[in-house]
Design a protein around this motif. Structure first.
Motif, PDB file in Angstrom:
ATOM      1  N   GLU A 223       0.827  -1.210   0.000  1.00 23.25           N
ATOM      2  CA  GLU A 223       0.000   0.000   0.000  1.00 23.25           C
ATOM      3  C   GLU A 223       0.858   1.255   0.000  1.00 23.25           C
ATOM      4  N   THR A 224       1.914   1.238   0.818  1.00 23.27           N
ATOM      5  CA  THR A 224       2.802   2.397   0.883  1.00 23.27           C
ATOM      6  C   THR A 224       3.463   2.650  -0.466  1.00 23.27           C
ATOM      7  N   ARG A 225       3.892   1.569  -1.142  1.00 22.88           N
ATOM      8  CA  ARG A 225       4.479   1.723  -2.474  1.00 22.88           C
ATOM      9  C   ARG A 225       3.501   2.370  -3.438  1.00 22.88           C
ATOM     10  N   ALA A 226       2.248   1.916  -3.404  1.00 22.36           N
ATOM     11  CA  ALA A 226       1.232   2.469  -4.304  1.00 22.36           C
ATOM     12  C   ALA A 226       0.992   3.943  -4.022  1.00 22.36           C
ATOM     13  N   LEU A 227       0.891   4.299  -2.744  1.00 23.58           N
ATOM     14  CA  LEU A 227       0.639   5.692  -2.377  1.00 23.58           C
ATOM     15  C   LEU A 227       1.797   6.592  -2.811  1.00 23.58           C
ATOM     16  N   LEU A 228       3.013   6.179  -2.516  1.00 24.59           N
ATOM     17  CA  LEU A 228       4.164   7.011  -2.849  1.00 24.59           C
ATOM     18  C   LEU A 228       4.365   7.106  -4.360  1.00 24.59           C
ATOM     19  N   GLY A 229       4.101   6.019  -5.075  1.00 21.50           N
ATOM     20  CA  GLY A 229       4.204   6.060  -6.530  1.00 21.50           C
ATOM     21  C   GLY A 229       3.217   7.039  -7.129  1.00 21.50           C
ATOM     22  N   ALA A 230       1.979   7.032  -6.622  1.00 21.50           N
ATOM     23  CA  ALA A 230       0.962   7.968  -7.115  1.00 21.50           C
ATOM     24  C   ALA A 230       1.322   9.406  -6.763  1.00 21.50           C
ATOM     25  N   LEU A 231       1.923   9.605  -5.590  1.00 27.93           N
ATOM     26  CA  LEU A 231       2.331  10.953  -5.190  1.00 27.93           C
ATOM     27  C   LEU A 231       3.445  11.476  -6.099  1.00 27.93           C
ATOM     28  N   ARG A 232       4.427  10.630  -6.406  1.00 31.54           N
ATOM     29  CA  ARG A 232       5.502  11.046  -7.315  1.00 31.54           C
ATOM     30  C   ARG A 232       4.948  11.430  -8.683  1.00 31.54           C
ATOM     31  N   ALA A 233       4.042  10.578  -9.195  1.00 32.48           N
ATOM     32  CA  ALA A 233       3.460  10.853 -10.507  1.00 32.48           C
ATOM     33  C   ALA A 233       2.655  12.153 -10.500  1.00 32.48           C
ATOM     34  N   ALA A 234       1.929  12.400  -9.410  1.00 32.82           N
ATOM     35  CA  ALA A 234       1.135  13.627  -9.309  1.00 32.82           C
ATOM     36  C   ALA A 234       2.030  14.861  -9.305  1.00 32.82           C
ATOM     37  N   HIS A 235       3.104  14.811  -8.538  1.00 29.72           N
ATOM     38  CA  HIS A 235       4.021  15.949  -8.500  1.00 29.72           C
ATOM     39  C   HIS A 235       4.679  16.166  -9.859  1.00 29.72           C
TER      40      HIS A 235
END
Length: 394
Positions: free
Chosen positions: A5-17
């Motif tokens: 879950e943490t990987r998914a959240l951080l990956g989405a955050l990187r992509a958003a930024h």
């Protein structure tokens, strides 16, 4: 949250930024009564209303997204109490029971504490983030060696440092909201390395176990000298180690490692079991009937290889919960269910008919402070679980 879950959240955050989007993170900081998730659960909300991960089973998400969009716009963090025990929460008739407190904060990647915290989560490094729940008190990021980054109200700093250090001494630290000496609430969030699953053996039955463990966020390692078996196609997402029994010293398990001996080859199993028990890993399991593990120990003793009571205390055989599992995928589920129960301090029994809370007090000590180990002796269990020449009984 697990590492997946943490990987998914951080990956989405990187992509958003990268797209220039702004985002907020909602974190469960308090739970009373029944709730789907516990303290430390996070959800990412983007400025277009998209969300990644969940705080509940669907009861809270829509409301939290609305709050988060406000936080993204204003930059002001919020702490909201949601009472899910009402018969008609928000007029929707949810009635889930219990209540949760959710803190929502806009993500500012230029903030030093935020950047360091996200980096710790990304790398799976041990760290604790101290967040007072009263406005204007600051934040503090603490590492296991006592280094601290950030500003915190002076009277809270000693308490925060002590709370962080206490949490970080445990293999399975839990996020929690604590009461400071002045009566204020302080949330302690934690980052830890993902649990490691090490499989000695790359046979057919190791494949579903590795795949399911990877999906649950484990750092999966597979050890086998046979190149034809040890391939990325058979074990996607796993780290592969082409080691002969004589070369096992080149691999050192992590502090949160779960080692499972499953070569289906007596000579390799014997050497692998010795390597596992002599490591510092808190969990060592042997696939197959209990008699197989005892035979391996007897043979090792005859060869002059002995173990301390503390080392033997970490050995578990048979492994897995009694689910009636037969197929390799079912056996993998049985084993991972035991690992979850063991790590979190539960007995793996049925919830139906349980009179207390689902997340009740653990039935046995959760994995202990570093270093240490669970049971005091090789546990009793069904005589046969699975393996070459045995009849699976789970």
């Amino acid at each position: 949250m697990n590492a997946a879950e943490t990987r998914a959240l951080l990956g989405a955050l990187r992509a958003a930024h990268a797209r220039g989007q702004r985002a907020a993170i909602a974190t469960v900081v308090g739970v009373r009564g029944s709730a789907y998730r516990r303290e430390g659960t996070r959800m990412l909300i983007l400025d277009d209303g998209a969300q990644v991960c969940m705080l509940s089973g669907g009861c809270l998400e829509a409301e939290v997204v609305e709050v988060a969009l406000d936080v993204i716009r204003t930059g002001d963090s919020t702490l909201t109490h949601y009472d899910l025990s009402e018969d008609a929460t928000w007029g929707l008739g949810i009635g889930c029971g219990g209540s949760v407190d959710v803190r929502v904060e806009r993500v500012n990647p230029d903030d030093a504490v935020t950047a360091a915290w996200l980096a710790a989560l990304e790398a799976g490094r041990r760290a604790a983030l101290i967040v007072p729940l009263s406005p204007g008190a600051g934040r503090l990021l603490v590492t296991p060696d006592g280094q601290a980054l950030g500003d915190l109200r002076a009277d809270l700093r000693p308490f925060a440092l002590a709370a962080a250090q206490e949490r970080l001494t445990h293999l399975e630290p839990r996020a929690a909201t604590l009461t400071a000496p002045d009566g204020s609430a302080v949330f302690v969030d934690v980052s830890t390395p993902p649990p490691q699953l090490v499989l000695y053996g790359a046979g057919h039955d190791a494949m579903p176990l590795a795949a399911q463990a990877h999906a649950l966020g484990y750092d999966v390692h597979v050890i086998d000298p046979r190149g034809a078996y040890l391939t990325p196609g058979r074990f996607p997402g796993a780290t592969l180690h082409a080691l002969t029994p004589e070369d096992l010293g080149a691999f050192t398990p992590g502090e949160r490692a779960h080692l499972i001996v499953m070569n289906h080859h007596l000579d390799r199993d014997r050497v692998c079991l010795a390597h596992a028990l002599h490591s510092g890993a808190p969990y060592v399991g042997v696939l197959g009937p209990r008699s197989r593990a005892l035979d391996l120990l007897t043979t090792l003793a005859a060869e002059g290889v002995t173990f301390t009571p503390e080392q033997l205390a970490r050995l578990r055989s048979p492994i897995g919960l009694r689910l009636g599992a037969e197929a390799p995928e079912e056996v993998a589920l049985s084993i991972l269910a035991e690992l979850m129960a063991w790590r979190r301090g539960y007995d793996g029994s049925f919830l139906s008919g349980h009179a207390g809370r689902i997340h009740h007090e653990p039935t046995h000590p959760v994995t202990p402070p570093l270093p240490g180990g669970p049971p005091a002796e090789l546990p009793a269990g069904p005589e046969s679980v699975t393996g070459a020449g045995t009849s699976p009984t789970r």
